[in-house]
Write a protein that holds these residues in place. Structure first.
Motif, PDB file in Angstrom:
ATOM      1  N   LEU A  80       0.840  -1.205   0.000  1.00 53.68           N
ATOM      2  CA  LEU A  80       0.000   0.000   0.000  1.00 53.68           C
ATOM      3  C   LEU A  80       0.875   1.255   0.000  1.00 53.68           C
ATOM      4  O   LEU A  80       0.577   2.245  -0.666  1.00 53.68           O
ATOM      5  CB  LEU A  80      -0.901  -0.009   1.243  1.00 53.68           C
ATOM      6  N   PRO A 115      -4.849  -7.330  -3.004  1.00 50.03           N
ATOM      7  CA  PRO A 115      -5.376  -6.644  -1.822  1.00 50.03           C
ATOM      8  C   PRO A 115      -5.387  -5.120  -1.993  1.00 50.03           C
ATOM      9  O   PRO A 115      -6.337  -4.463  -1.566  1.00 50.03           O
ATOM     10  CB  PRO A 115      -4.400  -7.044  -0.711  1.00 50.03           C
ATOM     11  N   LEU A 148      -8.234  -4.217  -4.321  1.00 42.58           N
ATOM     12  CA  LEU A 148      -9.516  -4.339  -3.613  1.00 42.58           C
ATOM     13  C   LEU A 148      -9.735  -3.133  -2.710  1.00 42.58           C
ATOM     14  O   LEU A 148     -10.825  -2.563  -2.668  1.00 42.58           O
ATOM     15  CB  LEU A 148      -9.537  -5.608  -2.755  1.00 42.58           C
ATOM     16  N   ASN A 149      -8.682  -2.759  -1.990  1.00 44.69           N
ATOM     17  CA  ASN A 149      -8.805  -1.632  -1.075  1.00 44.69           C
ATOM     18  C   ASN A 149      -9.106  -0.345  -1.830  1.00 44.69           C
ATOM     19  O   ASN A 149      -9.950   0.448  -1.426  1.00 44.69           O
ATOM     20  CB  ASN A 149      -7.533  -1.482  -0.248  1.00 44.69           C
ATOM     21  N   GLN A 172     -12.773  -0.419  -2.963  1.00 46.14           N
ATOM     22  CA  GLN A 172     -13.800  -0.211  -1.947  1.00 46.14           C
ATOM     23  C   GLN A 172     -13.782   1.224  -1.431  1.00 46.14           C
ATOM     24  O   GLN A 172     -14.736   1.676  -0.830  1.00 46.14           O
ATOM     25  CB  GLN A 172     -13.638  -1.197  -0.792  1.00 46.14           C
ATOM     26  N   TRP A 231     -20.476  -2.695  -5.195  1.00 46.47           N
ATOM     27  CA  TRP A 231     -20.352  -3.897  -4.368  1.00 46.47           C
ATOM     28  C   TRP A 231     -20.413  -5.167  -5.190  1.00 46.47           C
ATOM     29  O   TRP A 231     -19.777  -6.154  -4.861  1.00 46.47           O
ATOM     30  CB  TRP A 231     -21.432  -3.908  -3.284  1.00 46.47           C
ATOM     31  N   LEU A 280     -17.009  -5.728  -6.399  1.00 48.81           N
ATOM     32  CA  LEU A 280     -16.091  -5.863  -5.272  1.00 48.81           C
ATOM     33  C   LEU A 280     -16.232  -7.238  -4.610  1.00 48.81           C
ATOM     34  O   LEU A 280     -15.234  -7.901  -4.300  1.00 48.81           O
ATOM     35  CB  LEU A 280     -16.365  -4.747  -4.263  1.00 48.81           C
ATOM     36  N   LEU A 281     -17.476  -7.672  -4.414  1.00 45.10           N
ATOM     37  CA  LEU A 281     -17.703  -8.963  -3.757  1.00 45.10           C
ATOM     38  C   LEU A 281     -17.143 -10.101  -4.602  1.00 45.10           C
ATOM     39  O   LEU A 281     -16.498 -11.014  -4.087  1.00 45.10           O
ATOM     40  CB  LEU A 281     -19.203  -9.171  -3.515  1.00 45.10           C
ATOM     41  N   THR A 286     -13.451 -10.103  -4.368  1.00 48.23           N
ATOM     42  CA  THR A 286     -13.022 -10.612  -3.064  1.00 48.23           C
ATOM     43  C   THR A 286     -13.041 -12.134  -3.062  1.00 48.23           C
ATOM     44  O   THR A 286     -12.130 -12.777  -2.542  1.00 48.23           O
ATOM     45  CB  THR A 286     -13.959 -10.074  -1.960  1.00 48.23           C
TER      46      THR A 286
END
Lengths: 351, 342
Positions: A290, A302, A305-306, A309, A316, A319-320, A323
């Motif tokens: 990050l 990751p 994804l961050n 979101q 969503w 995103l879901l 994930t």
């Protein structure tokens, strides 16, 4: 038959009768299964819902979508409703349009006649529908494949480097006696105390100096040498019989050959445990990537994804699904290597 | 990251099927690497070979651990926004003074760097609740799993699998459940309650930060405690049973004292991890509402990387302080591990 089933379900190990603590134990475990598995199951189910279905409150358990029918005379497929008629009978009708509280509907079997129904007398007819596009769209619309590839590259390359350099160091620290050995051991223990958390900015400086900023090397290299790995492998190599190594030396094998041809193959179980740990660490790593990966092209899963979101309008449904894709490799590894992983951790106390 | 129960011995030797598969490529690699390594050995002598084997790992440690510690200390006593130490003016202990300048240490608002102290306060709150909850739940789970139950392997796996999940995945799973129109609020309203905005209320946000961390990591500690429980000899319990000792007394007088070393290690491990908590909480709450769940590590990260003005000096000073705390905690942990091993 029922007696046998009863016995199978109710008998305890050891054949003793049931005590209230047994009931309590199983109740606790059942609650645990619900709490631990439930959220992941809910994520998986939700990931197959359409954006409209995700907005529903209260949400339906399974991914549902409203059924539609093609009615002759209408170019678009019409949504299907179950309508309670004036006389109390229930019919399935397709809705043409809705004006205020009145819905204009037609019977798909007899499309000629329009039926006017109060809007609150109808409920949508639904069927289970998996919104697979939640999974396929991100592949085409965003750089999802690239993030997946980045994560794979980081995980694989970093794990290989970790296995090689950690096993070399462990070999030196387990097989030889040499000056400075205890200092080297102390150095390894010392690094245990320095998580990357507290040297973020300086490591960033080092990585910049080396010219790795915004390349995957910036994530691969800093964590490649792990004190955990050195300890784990050294501990295992100490159990290898010294005679084997001495015999190889008699046969004029070079030290490198002894390491690569005798010690490494014999350390396979420990190497496998370290490989699994390393894959877990790298696939899941968050804070350091990050900080160092600012360009989108080099984002790992990751981080992607961050970022996703955090957007103003979180999508969503995508995103879901993403994930789930991020979770899947770990779930598969776990499903196949569960015993191996848990015994590895129980034996080493590390993760 | 740390080694606690190494003393239990190395993993069992299994059949190395992987070794057989890789034999071909291993041969090729050997032909490629052996001649140069042989030459090196001839040059420096076999007795100096361990240094060659140690070198790569130590180079990595040096570059990415030891050198950064030095740079961090330099950062913490220099100012400006430059990344390279040579371009940074020396400011002495200014950053430390700024961090520690407080009207009252119990009141974050009275501090000059109030965000840092809010982070410290939040981390302390988080740590206390997390330690209690984590030890409690992993102990109870380990005790239950240690009973003669059917399907122990399955249940152990159930509690353990979240340990492997990415913190981002864990946070997103729960964020989805806890959001305004999420599953939990659906359950609440169905039961006749009101919707709760979990991430708008500071108390709830902290509660869920702790809850989600416990959910994600309790399997790991359960495993350590379970290993400890299974190491307690059976005959101790059998003797107690013969004497007709009550179950609570057995737990109090046998299980707890014999498990105590493991429990202590778990406590310290949880403490070390809690002090550094960042990932799950950051993705779950973003540190909010406001700064209600902003932890020390998030403060360091934000100060060094996410703010408009990157303040490496201030972040460095905060890191050195955090590092000092972690150093002491790790020493305690190593001491406990040693003592148990001997």
């Amino acid at each position: 038959m029922t007696g046998k089933l009863r016995h199978l379900l109710l008998a305890r190990r050891g054949g003793a009768s049931w005590h209230w603590t047994d009931v309590a134990s199983y109740a606790y475990l059942a609650l645990g299964v619900l709490l631990m598995f439930g959220p992941v199951l809910w994520l998986a189910l939700s990931s197959f819902k359409t954006p409209a279905a995700l907005l529903e409150f209260p949400p339906s358990l399974l991914p549902m979508a409203q059924s539609e029918v093609s009615v002759p005379g209408y170019p678009q497929p019409l949504p299907l409703f179950r309508v309670t008629m004036e006389d109390g009978s229930v019919r399935e009708l397709a809705q043409v349009r809705r004006v205020g509280i009145i819905a204009q509907m037609v019977d798909p079997a007899a499309p000629g006649q329009t039926i006017r129904v109060p809007a609150d007398r109808r409920t949508p007819v639904r069927h289970m529908a998996l919104a697979v596009e939640n999974y396929t769209d991100p592949l085409t619309q965003f750089d999802f494949l690239r993030f997946l590839r980045n994560s794979l590259v980081v995980t694989v390359v970093a794990t290989i480097i970790t296995l090689v350099i950690n096993s070399m160091a462990a070999y030196a620290l387990s097989v030889y006696e040499f000056r400075g050995k205890s200092l080297a051991m102390l150095g390894v223990i010392g690094t245990l105390m320095i998580p990357i958390t507290i040297v973020l900015a300086p490591v960033y400086l080092v990585v910049t100096k080396l010219g790795f900023v915004d390349s995957l090397w910036a994530v691969i290299l800093p964590g490649a040498a792990t004190p955990t790995g050195v300890f784990l492998l050294r501990q295992y190599m100490l159990t290898i019989p010294r005679d084997l190594i001495e015999a190889a030396r008699m046969d004029k094998a070079s030290e490198w050959r002894i390491y690569a041809r005798i010690v490494m193959p014999l350390s396979m179980p420990a190497l496998a445990v370290l490989a699994i740990f390393s894959v877990m660490w790298r696939w899941n790593e968050f804070l350091w990537p990050l900080a160092v990966l600012t360009k989108t092209e080099v984002h790992t899963l990751p981080i992607a994804l961050n970022a996703f979101q955090g957007e103003l309008q979180t999508q969503w449904h995508y995103l879901l699904a993403m994930t789930v894709v991020t979770l899947l490799p770990v779930a598969l590894v776990f499903a196949f290597l569960q015993r191996f992983i848990t015994s590895g951790i129980a034996n080493t106390g590390m993760k | 990251m740390t080694d606690t129960i190494r003393s239990h011995g190395a993993p069992a030797r299994g059949p190395s099927a992987a070794a057989a598969v890789t034999t071909g490529s291993a041969n090729a690699l050997m032909r490629l690497t052996d001649p140069p390594m042989r030459a090196v050995q001839r040059l420096i002598g076999a007795s100096r070979m361990p240094y060659v084997f140690l070198l790569p790992n130590l180079v990595f440690f040096g570059l990415f651990v030891f050198l950064p510690i030095g740079i961090n200390i330099v950062f913490s006593v220099t100012g400006g926004t430059a990344l390279f130490p040579s371009e940074r003016p020396y400011v002495g202990a200014e950053h430390y003074a700024r961090l520690l300048d407080c009207g009252s240490y119990l009141e974050a608002a009275s501090c000059r760097e109030d965000l840092f102290w809010r982070g410290v306060g939040n981390t302390l709150t988080f740590t206390v609740f997390q330690m209690v909850a984590m030890v409690l739940f992993s102990l109870v789970t380990a005790l239950v799993l240690n009973r003669p139950i059917r399907g122990r392997g399955f249940f152990r796996a159930v509690y353990f699998f979240p340990v492997l999940l990415s913190p981002v995945v864990v946070a997103l799973i729960w964020k989805w459940i806890l959001q305004r129109d999420g599953l939990l609020n659906a359950v609440l309203t169905t039961a006749g309650g009101e919707k709760i905005l979990f991430f708008v209320d500071p108390g709830w946000a902290m509660f869920w930060a702790v809850f989600v961390s416990v959910w994600a990591h309790m399997g790991f500690y359960t495993l350590i405690l379970l290993a400890g429980l299974q190491a307690i000899p059976r005959d101790v319990y059998e003797a107690a049973e013969m004497d007709g000792t009550r179950p609570w007394r057995v737990f109090h007088r046998i299980t707890l004292p014999l498990l105590w070393p493991n429990l202590l290690v778990v406590l310290v491990l949880v403490l070390i991890r809690s002090v550094q908590v960042f990932d799950e909480v950051f993705v779950l709450t973003g540190g909010g509402p406001g700064t209600a769940t902003m932890m020390v590590v998030q403060y360091i990260y934000t100060t060094a990387f996410a703010n408009q003005v990157q303040n490496f000096g201030l972040a460095g000073a905060a890191s050195v302080l955090l590092g000092a705390v972690l150093f002491v905690l790790t020493l305690i942990q190593l001491f406990l591990t040693r003592r148990r091993a001997s």
